[in-house]
Design a protein around this motif. Structure first.
Motif, PDB file in Angstrom:
ATOM      1  N   ILE A  78      45.875  37.632  44.527  1.00 30.63           N
ATOM      2  CA  ILE A  78      45.844  36.724  43.385  1.00 30.63           C
ATOM      3  C   ILE A  78      46.356  37.407  42.120  1.00 30.63           C
ATOM      4  N   GLY A 230      45.924  32.414  38.567  1.00 32.22           N
ATOM      5  CA  GLY A 230      45.481  33.804  38.475  1.00 32.22           C
ATOM      6  C   GLY A 230      45.156  34.210  37.056  1.00 32.22           C
ATOM      7  N   THR A 280      38.225  33.176  43.291  1.00 31.13           N
ATOM      8  CA  THR A 280      39.339  33.765  44.027  1.00 31.13           C
ATOM      9  C   THR A 280      39.613  32.978  45.298  1.00 31.13           C
TER      10      THR A 280
END
Length: 452
Positions: A78, A230, A280
């Motif tokens: 990420i 991200g 995430t």
């Protein structure tokens, strides 16, 4: 010879022989030194007490949460998109690939908690980019390794958790919120980021480095479109600590009471790693990597990296408890104070000690075992105790990665850059010297620090 120096010498000798010479894991070396010290001091009856103190330390569980979070972030990649965005923004500048390496590697390093792992992960992108724009291989290797190891001193690195624990052990009645401590750490880290950016600029001038070619730059529009999720990760991780720092004495205290606000502040470390891990999983582009089965397999395969990191801290806390019972910290502090170096001399001495000890002992172990000793010694010499605690991840956790023989960051960068050892080592001395000088300047209180 003072007994504290004898015990310290025994511990260092075991670690050097077992870890450096025999190439065995560091947690084994720390544990063996603990067992040997138990035998020499005849304190085996205290083993259950030392173990109970170590295992009941809440900070140990916070470290575990952040280690697991970093593994998940690394696997899902990420952060790679964030690196691409930074490269797209500043890669067009002269030496832009170097600046991108400093910023992205420092940020990624704070999340990953692994210096050499971060060098390998971000360096795979930044080092080739630097070499293509004219950076010598040895310079590219050192820029990446020195930037990556700044992650050890930038929250939410697990070293920070240990440093706060060392401070609260010395000053249990000090009203210190987690948010305030993190703000101070960011304030310190900002100066070291600036220092590395300045060094990149100077080396670019010396080597006449050019910007990246336009065709080699990632498209900012496309990179943002694909990886914007991200960019929310830093907000999710850092915002609770900023709010804690800003609102603790007003908003939270008025609604929860002083004790409630204090408990809320201390609990942030326990849940933020889990919250970031959940995000995430949600933001991961490849959902096959974050299925329950895939995550279970990921952590089962990562046991070899999770267990050593936690074991080192566990055994370090046990040694720290033993040293506390034997008044090793007080004796060492008295020895240094007897040298009558004054404030500047003591600061230089502590920085030298941590530098050389960091050559054989990982920074996290230094913070856990000797953190309280370093804080009390610096404080007695006239340094700000809170600043001294906040500098522990820097003087212990950064130097160990950039200074051989334990300088794994330098070796990792050298491998990726395919640079010559002698040239890399000589260039690295400039970075080590600059790191050391800025450590002294900050500890002396000669620079304004956010949060202090």
């Amino acid at each position: 010879m003072p007994t504290s120096l004898i015990y310290l010498g025994i511990m260092l000798l075991v670690i050097i022989v077992w870890f450096v010479c025999m190439k065995r894991p560091i947690y084994e070396a720390v544990f063996l030194s603990f067992l040997l010290l138990l035998t020499i001091t005849g304190t085996w009856e205290n083993l259950p007490q030392y173990f109970e103190k170590a295992i009941s330390t809440s900070l140990l569980y916070s470290m575990l949460a952040f280690v697991c979070m970093s593994i998940l972030m690394t696997k899902t990649k990420i952060i790679d998109g964030c690196i691409g965005i930074i490269l797209a923004l500043i890669g067009r500048l002269r030496g832009g690939a170097g600046y991108a390496a400093v910023i992205s590697s420092a940020f990624m390093g704070s999340l990953s908690g692994s210096g050499p792992g971060n060098v390998m992960a971000t360096g795979a992108i930044t080092i080739p980019s630097m070499k293509r724009s004219g950076f010598p291989a040895e310079l590219a290797a050192n820029i990446e390794s020195n930037a990556s190891y700044m992650g050890n001193m930038i929250p939410p690195s697990s070293n920070i958790v240990a440093a706060m624990g060392a401070f609260t052990a010395l000053y249990p009645n000090f009203e210190l919120s987690t948010g305030k401590f993190w703000i101070i750490l960011w304030g310190i880290s900002l100066w070291f980021v600036i220092q590395r950016v300045f060094m990149v600029w100077a080396f670019c001038k010396y080597y006449k480095v050019e910007p990246l070619k336009k065709e080699e730059l990632p498209s900012l529009k496309e990179t943002l479109k694909e990886n914007w999720t991200g960019l929310l990760l830093p907000v999710i991780i850092l915002l609770p600590f900023v709010l804690d720092y800003i609102l603790k004495d007003g908003f939270f205290t008025e609604r929860l009471g002083a004790q409630g606000a204090k408990l809320l502040s201390s609990s942030i470390l326990l849940f933020i790693g889990g919250v970031a891990s959940i995000y995430t999983c949600i933001a991961a582009r490849n959902k096959s990597l974050v299925t329950p089965k895939a995550i279970a397999m990921l952590f089962s395969k990562s046991i070899k990296s999770i267990v050593p990191a936690i074991a080192v801290c566990l055994f370090g806390y046990m040694i720290g408890s033993m040293f506390a019972d034997m008044n090793v910290s007080e004796e060492m502090g008295g020895i240094i104070a007897s040298w009558n170096f004054g404030k500047l001399g003591t600061v230089v001495a502590i920085c030298i000690i941590t530098c050389f000890m960091g050559m054989v002992i990982p920074g996290s172990s230094l913070v856990v075992i000797f953190g309280s000793t370093f804080i009390s010694t610096l404080t007695n010499a006239g340094c700000d105790p809170l600043l001294s605690a906040a500098m522990l991840p820097c003087i212990c956790g950064v130097m160990c990665g950039i200074t051989p023989p334990l300088g794994l960051g330098m070796y990792a960068g050298m491998t990726l850059a395919e640079s010559d050892f002698e040239k890399t080592f000589k260039n690295n001395l400039w970075w080590v010297a600059a790191q050391f000088a800025l450590e002294v300047i900050v500890l002396m209180g000669w620079l304004p620090i956010l949060g202090l």
